[in-house]
Design an enzyme around this catalytic site. Structure first.
Site, short mmCIF file in Angstrom:
data_model
loop_
_atom_site.label_atom_id
_atom_site.label_comp_id
_atom_site.label_asym_id
_atom_site.label_seq_id
_atom_site.Cartn_x
_atom_site.Cartn_y
_atom_site.Cartn_z
N ASN A 1 0.83 -1.19 0.00
CA ASN A 1 0.00 0.00 0.00
C ASN A 1 0.88 1.26 0.00
OD1 ASN A 1 -2.33 1.68 0.30
ND2 ASN A 1 -3.35 -0.01 1.35
N HIS B 1 23.63 2.52 11.80
CA HIS B 1 24.80 3.37 12.06
C HIS B 1 25.49 2.93 13.35
CE1 HIS B 1 23.61 6.03 8.80
NE2 HIS B 1 22.37 5.84 9.23
#
Length: 185
Positions: free
Chosen positions: A85, A115
């Site tokens: 969607n 990270h």
């Protein structure tokens, strides 16, 4: 000498912010996403052609509602009878594989990039990438966030608003933050 792209694919820390090859690939992908997202919904064949040329593997039957965003495209594989969607975001620095009969509700994100906790490494632009795998017959509810390295087994339902930071075994209903199995299906 090993390239930043090769480091990424090995699961090592790599520099995506300053590597010209990775920057060019992301810009190319962003251009295709922009074109896709700005087509009228009625241009079904053109939309399908863009997705077929953008993603690494596509089943015969699929529908990705607009808008759709990804970083590289070629790291994404979708199986048969795939539906996503609106506002699906896939940061595909590593492989993202979807099985057959996967249904994704609005506003979901699949994030292979992470990270380091080390401040100097993070501030220098280093990151890592871990693959995401979604099995067959999986329904992912609205606003689900799937983090790097996660595998969701076959026949699962992931409840709306969940943050999936660990693997979910097959045949499970899982919800929450963090996402956890609440019962077997």
């Amino acid at each position: 000498m090993i390239t930043e792209k090769e480091k990424c694919h090995k699961g090592s820390l790599y520099d995506s912010n300053n590597d010209s090859e990775l920057i060019a690939e992301r810009l190319s992908c962003k251009k295709k996403c922009y074109e896709y997202n700005n087509l009228p919904p009625t241009e079904i064949e053109h939309r399908e052609d863009i997705i077929i040329n953008l993603l690494g593997r596509v089943g015969e039957k699929f529908l990705i509602e607009q808008p759709f965003y990804c970083d590289y495209g070629y790291n994404i594989e979708i199986g048969e009878n795939f539906y996503s969607n609106v506002n699906c975001v896939i940061l595909d620095e590593a492989k993202v594989k979807f099985g057959d009969n996967v249904f994704i509700a609005p506003n979901c994100g699949f994030y292979t990039a992470g990270h380091p906790f080390d401040i100097e490494q993070r501030n220098s632009g280093l990151e890592y990438a871990r693959p995401i795998t979604i099995g067959n017959n999986v329904w992912i509810g609205a606003q689900v966030c799937i983090l790097p390295g996660v595998t969701i087994g076959n026949n699962c339902v992931i409840g709306a608003g969940s943050i999936v930071n660990k693997d979910i075994p097959a045949n499970s209903l899982a919800v929450g933050n963090p996402c956890h199995v609440i019962r077997r299906l």
